[in-house]
Design a protein around this motif. Structure first.
Motif, short mmCIF file in Angstrom:
data_model
loop_
_atom_site.label_atom_id
_atom_site.label_comp_id
_atom_site.label_asym_id
_atom_site.label_seq_id
_atom_site.Cartn_x
_atom_site.Cartn_y
_atom_site.Cartn_z
N TRP A 80 -71.57 35.13 -12.01
CA TRP A 80 -72.97 34.95 -12.40
C TRP A 80 -73.32 35.65 -13.72
CZ3 TRP A 80 -72.62 36.22 -6.88
CH2 TRP A 80 -72.70 35.08 -6.07
N MET A 107 -75.20 36.36 -17.08
CA MET A 107 -76.59 36.12 -17.53
C MET A 107 -76.77 36.82 -18.87
SD MET A 107 -78.32 37.29 -13.94
CE MET A 107 -77.19 38.67 -13.81
N THR A 132 -80.43 36.37 -11.02
CA THR A 132 -81.05 35.54 -12.04
C THR A 132 -81.91 36.43 -12.93
OG1 THR A 132 -81.15 33.70 -10.47
CG2 THR A 132 -82.54 33.53 -12.42
#
Length: 167
Positions: A65, A67, A111
């Motif tokens: 993930w 970001m 996120t």
């Protein structure tokens, strides 16, 4: 040769993509604990024609993930490099830095906010936030309100019965 590439994140300026590669953690995100088949790497792939891939974080742990920080100067990601799943930050050209210090549990689906000030993620079946400036993580208090959508279940405590139907 085939290489599994997953969880790609375009850079804020649109000139590169950060991605996780190798391993099977993209299809085994639910798996807790270290396994060689889940170990992955983080890569940077510039969009320019002919530009080569650049290894950011080598294998040896599950990295997932990626970001981007809004200015494009760093990448946040989840890793179990320290033995437990935590959030890490890699300033481009620098070394990875562990940000959270969880000693158990999972860090899933992080996120980053558009302004880069907060990262929201799931941990221990709860929603957590990370203040990216201070590095402090905390659970989000969620209170359920309103009436139930249905009457719910009724359970009877019976000491005998006269009929039985199996399905």
């Amino acid at each position: 040769r085939y290489l599994n590439e997953f969880q790609a994140a375009p850079s804020p300026d649109g000139k590169a993509i950060a991605l996780a590669a190798k391993g099977m953690s993209s299809v085994q995100w639910w798996r807790h604990g270290s396994s060689h088949i889940d170990q992955s790497e983080l890569w940077l792939k510039p969009i320019a024609a002919g530009a080569p891939y650049q290894l950011l974080v080598p294998s040896g742990a599950r990295h997932a993930w990626p970001m981007w920080r809004p200015d494009g100067g760093a990448i946040w990601y989840m890793s179990d490099e320290g033995g437990e799943e935590n959030l890490w930050r890699l300033t481009l050209g620098g070394k990875p830095e562990q940000i959270t210090r969880f000693t158990g549990g999972r860090v899933l689906w992080p996120t980053v906010a558009y302004d880069g000030k907060t990262i929201v993620f799931e941990r221990d079946f709860a929603i957590w936030t990370l203040d990216t400036a201070s590095g402090k993580a905390a659970p989000v208090s969620i209170t359920l309100q309103g009436a139930p959508a249905s009457a719910g279940e009724t359970r009877l405590n019976l000491s005998s019965f006269d009929d039985l139907a199996l399905s």
